[in-house]
Write a protein that holds these residues in place. Structure first.
Motif, PDB file in Angstrom:
ATOM      1  N   GLN A 142       0.818  -1.207   0.000  1.00  0.00           N
ATOM      2  CA  GLN A 142       0.000   0.000   0.000  1.00  0.00           C
ATOM      3  C   GLN A 142       0.856   1.263   0.000  1.00  0.00           C
ATOM      4  O   GLN A 142       0.517   2.249  -0.666  1.00  0.00           O
ATOM      5  CB  GLN A 142      -0.937  -0.004   1.209  1.00  0.00           C
ATOM      6  CG  GLN A 142      -1.985  -1.110   1.152  1.00  0.00           C
ATOM      7  CD  GLN A 142      -2.789  -1.226   2.430  1.00  0.00           C
ATOM      8  OE1 GLN A 142      -2.322  -0.852   3.499  1.00  0.00           O
ATOM      9  NE2 GLN A 142      -3.993  -1.754   2.323  1.00  0.00           N
ATOM     10  N   ALA A 143       1.969   1.242   0.733  1.00  0.00           N
ATOM     11  CA  ALA A 143       2.832   2.422   0.781  1.00  0.00           C
ATOM     12  C   ALA A 143       3.454   2.709  -0.577  1.00  0.00           C
ATOM     13  O   ALA A 143       3.518   3.861  -1.022  1.00  0.00           O
ATOM     14  CB  ALA A 143       3.922   2.235   1.839  1.00  0.00           C
ATOM     15  N   LEU A 144       3.914   1.671  -1.265  1.00  0.00           N
ATOM     16  CA  LEU A 144       4.541   1.873  -2.562  1.00  0.00           C
ATOM     17  C   LEU A 144       3.517   2.280  -3.619  1.00  0.00           C
ATOM     18  O   LEU A 144       3.821   3.061  -4.522  1.00  0.00           O
ATOM     19  CB  LEU A 144       5.276   0.603  -2.992  1.00  0.00           C
ATOM     20  CG  LEU A 144       6.458   0.214  -2.098  1.00  0.00           C
ATOM     21  CD1 LEU A 144       7.109  -1.069  -2.596  1.00  0.00           C
ATOM     22  CD2 LEU A 144       7.477   1.333  -2.023  1.00  0.00           C
ATOM     23  N   ALA A 145       2.306   1.742  -3.503  1.00  0.00           N
ATOM     24  CA  ALA A 145       1.260   2.168  -4.430  1.00  0.00           C
ATOM     25  C   ALA A 145       0.947   3.648  -4.227  1.00  0.00           C
ATOM     26  O   ALA A 145       0.754   4.395  -5.191  1.00  0.00           O
ATOM     27  CB  ALA A 145       0.006   1.320  -4.233  1.00  0.00           C
ATOM     28  N   LEU A 146       0.906   4.094  -2.980  1.00  0.00           N
ATOM     29  CA  LEU A 146       0.632   5.502  -2.696  1.00  0.00           C
ATOM     30  C   LEU A 146       1.798   6.380  -3.142  1.00  0.00           C
ATOM     31  O   LEU A 146       1.596   7.477  -3.663  1.00  0.00           O
ATOM     32  CB  LEU A 146       0.378   5.685  -1.199  1.00  0.00           C
ATOM     33  CG  LEU A 146      -0.248   7.019  -0.784  1.00  0.00           C
ATOM     34  CD1 LEU A 146      -1.712   7.066  -1.186  1.00  0.00           C
ATOM     35  CD2 LEU A 146      -0.112   7.231   0.718  1.00  0.00           C
ATOM     36  N   ALA A 147       3.036   5.911  -2.940  1.00  0.00           N
ATOM     37  CA  ALA A 147       4.209   6.686  -3.357  1.00  0.00           C
ATOM     38  C   ALA A 147       4.275   6.821  -4.868  1.00  0.00           C
ATOM     39  O   ALA A 147       4.749   7.834  -5.394  1.00  0.00           O
ATOM     40  CB  ALA A 147       5.483   6.042  -2.816  1.00  0.00           C
ATOM     41  N   GLY A 148       3.826   5.791  -5.583  1.00  0.00           N
ATOM     42  CA  GLY A 148       3.696   5.854  -7.035  1.00  0.00           C
ATOM     43  C   GLY A 148       4.997   6.097  -7.768  1.00  0.00           C
ATOM     44  O   GLY A 148       6.065   5.651  -7.366  1.00  0.00           O
ATOM     45  N   THR A 149       4.898   6.840  -8.880  1.00  0.00           N
ATOM     46  CA  THR A 149       6.059   7.044  -9.748  1.00  0.00           C
ATOM     47  C   THR A 149       7.153   7.856  -9.058  1.00  0.00           C
ATOM     48  O   THR A 149       8.338   7.641  -9.295  1.00  0.00           O
ATOM     49  CB  THR A 149       5.629   7.770 -11.032  1.00  0.00           C
ATOM     50  OG1 THR A 149       4.958   8.980 -10.671  1.00  0.00           O
ATOM     51  CG2 THR A 149       4.669   6.914 -11.837  1.00  0.00           C
ATOM     52  N   ARG A 150       6.756   8.794  -8.190  1.00  0.00           N
ATOM     53  CA  ARG A 150       7.761   9.578  -7.464  1.00  0.00           C
ATOM     54  C   ARG A 150       8.552   8.688  -6.509  1.00  0.00           C
ATOM     55  O   ARG A 150       9.758   8.865  -6.320  1.00  0.00           O
ATOM     56  CB  ARG A 150       7.098  10.721  -6.703  1.00  0.00           C
ATOM     57  CG  ARG A 150       8.075  11.743  -6.144  1.00  0.00           C
ATOM     58  CD  ARG A 150       7.344  12.839  -5.394  1.00  0.00           C
ATOM     59  NE  ARG A 150       6.446  13.573  -6.254  1.00  0.00           N
ATOM     60  CZ  ARG A 150       6.812  14.658  -6.952  1.00  0.00           C
ATOM     61  NH1 ARG A 150       8.044  15.100  -6.888  1.00  0.00           N
ATOM     62  NH2 ARG A 150       5.926  15.291  -7.693  1.00  0.00           N
TER      63      ARG A 150
END
Length: 528
Positions: A142-150
């Motif tokens: 979930q954290a990496l999905a929220l962080a996304g491309t940045r």
């Protein structure tokens, strides 16, 4: 400063004096006393630093790709900063947690809710979010999905965050349109592992049959661990169209890949592997009793049967369990003369070698693998029955897996009835598979059982795990109804010393956490 530079010899004199001591240094020189030595060293240190030539600047990185998702509302962003700062409530002595909510336990819920709303992480908080994901693997998806491309962009620049390049979905901004074959092929051939996993998932969602076709183009050159993870991603949307690719994977050089391919094929009741396993299973088990296989032949090995059993297991029982587990459950109705799952499970088994437990355990694994609710109900039995006398398994871990195959409402009602009949001492694992927030009947059953434990003078710390789960899973709307439980009560005569105060404190923390969760979810709601 090199040997040819002016002042190099004087610096060497200072170093020698410092090593030997000014009182042992013969002759004069720049370091007559410790104070003089330090003053001279300070002057020469400045000269050395000033004389360094600046290194040539490296190329500037490309700007981070744009993430089109909206940032969360300002109040929600402040809440995320608070959660990431790990501000815990005061902890009292003796292991007591105090009455303040534990913010670290609310971070996963904030991330999940933000994901449901389609937000991206506020730019300033992406580094802290990556640090949190690095420290807690449970937060990573979930954290990496929220962080996304940045987040991926930053991970390429900081070795501490390299895990994101192999574990994240990459956000929504980097993936090409799945209807653009050239762009899909380019990213599949050249992308990072996380980008390829995300691409495979997007292709799978768009057209299920296209995912194994894409995998086949590079399958022979992939690393074994990558083949395993790519194959595991086919669980989502698994269908009969995947069978040809999975049959090919049965001959893979990696044992783990072969085993996963066999497991996926056995979850397709009409696959050729399922048919082969059904033939073996009905030859071993029937109304007349159980006759396990005498050997593990080449066909069984290719179909995923592991030959060598773990320590303490007999070979034939081990082979039998794997065969029954992989056989389609539909084969048993005809084998047992048209009986249904509950009737079959209730039949006595010839106990020459004690096969009942082995057979029922294999049926439990099959029901979980095939997501078969009727068989799961039969193997669970009524929730009021003692777990030790259950028709399928006494293992709470296995029961939790069986429960996951039932519809959400039925699952919650089953666990609520189990708690009413047996209390909370054995319900922790079962509660963990119930949908959050807990349905009304389930939430009431948990709170009532906690209150009964308090009134009975039970050791309060024995229920700390369930209380922590309640803080995360109860419906926040229940906070008002629970207010009456926050007051301290008189301790029963046989209660542990201080138990009443502990229970009051725990209920105070529960109510405070529910109210904080309600505020947190309200902050994340998009503006009307």
């Amino acid at each position: 400063m090199s040997k040819g530079d002016e002042g190099y010899g004087e610096w060497e004199e200072l170093v020698g004096a410092a090593l030997l001591g000014t009182d042992r240094r013969r002759g004069g020189g720049p370091a007559g006393s410790p104070q003089t030595l330090l003053d001279a060293a300070a002057v020469h240190a400045v000269r050395r630093r000033a004389g360094l030539r600046p290194a040539e600047a490296g190329p500037r990185p490309e700007p981070a790709p744009r993430d089109p998702r909206p940032a969360p509302p300002e109040a929600a962003g402040r809440r995320l900063a608070q959660l990431l700062a790990d501000r815990k409530g005061p902890v009292n002595g003796g292991g007591r947690r105090g009455a303040a909510p534990d913010l670290t336990e609310l971070l996963p819920q904030w991330l999940a809710a933000a994901g449901r709303h389609g937000y991206r992480a506020p730019a300033a908080l992406v580094p802290a979010l990556l640090d949190a994901a690095r420290a807690r693997t449970d937060l990573r998806p979930q954290a990496l999905a929220l962080a996304g491309t940045r987040g991926l962009w930053l991970a390429r620049l900081n070795p501490d965050w390299r895990f994101a390049l192999r574990g994240g979905a990459g956000g929504t901004g980097e993936l090409p349109e799945v209807t653009d074959p050239a762009a899909v092929e380019r990213l599949w051939q050249e992308g990072l592992f996380a980008e390829r996993v995300a691409l495979l998932g997007a292709v799978r969602a768009h057209e299920a049959a296209a995912a194994p076709r894409l995998l086949a183009t590079t399958w022979a050159t992939e690393r074994a661990e990558d083949r395993l993870m790519f194959l595991d991603s086919l669980r989502v949307g698994l269908s009969e169209g995947d069978e040809p690719f999975l049959e090919t994977a049965l001959g893979d050089r990696s044992r783990n890949v072969r085993a996963t391919a066999a497991e996926l094929l056995s979850a397709l009741p009409r696959s050729a592997l399922a048919g082969r396993m059904a033939e073996r299973a009905v030859a071993c088990v029937g109304p007349e009793g159980v006759t396990p296989p005498a050997e593990c032949d080449a066909g069984m090995l290719r179909d995923g049967v592991v030959k060598r059993p773990p320590a303490g297991r007999g070979e034939r029982a081990w082979w039998l369990g794997q065969i029954v587990e992989a056989a389609p459950l539909s084969c048993w109705r005809e084998r047992f003369g048209g009986l249904g799952p509950a009737e079959i499970v209730a039949l006595p088994v010839a106990e020459g070698e004690g096969w009942t437990e082995e057979l029922h355990a294999a049926w439990c694994r099959a029901a979980v693998r095939q997501r078969d609710a009727p068989w799961s109900r039969a193997l669970l039995g009524p929730p009021s029955a003692s777990p030790a006398a259950g028709p399928g398994t006494a293992s709470l871990a296995e029961r939790a897996k069986l429960l996951e195959t039932l519809p959400d409402a039925e699952r919650a009602e089953w666990v609520a009835e189990f708690i009413r009949a047996h209390g909370l001492s054995e319900a922790f694992q079962l509660l963990g598979v119930c949908v959050v927030p807990w349905a009304g009947a389930l939430g009431r059953a948990v709170v009532d059982a906690l209150d009964m434990a308090r009134e009975a003078g039970s050791y309060p710390w024995s229920f700390s795990g369930v209380m922590g789960l309640a803080e995360r899973c109860l419906d926040p709307a229940e906070a008002g109804r629970l207010e009456a439980l926050t007051a301290a009560t008189e301790e029963p005569p046989d209660a542990a010393p201080g138990a009443a105060a502990y229970w009051a404190e725990a209920f105070q923390r529960l109510v405070a956490t529910l109210r904080l969760r309600a505020a947190m979810l309200a902050e994340l709601a998009p503006a009307a």
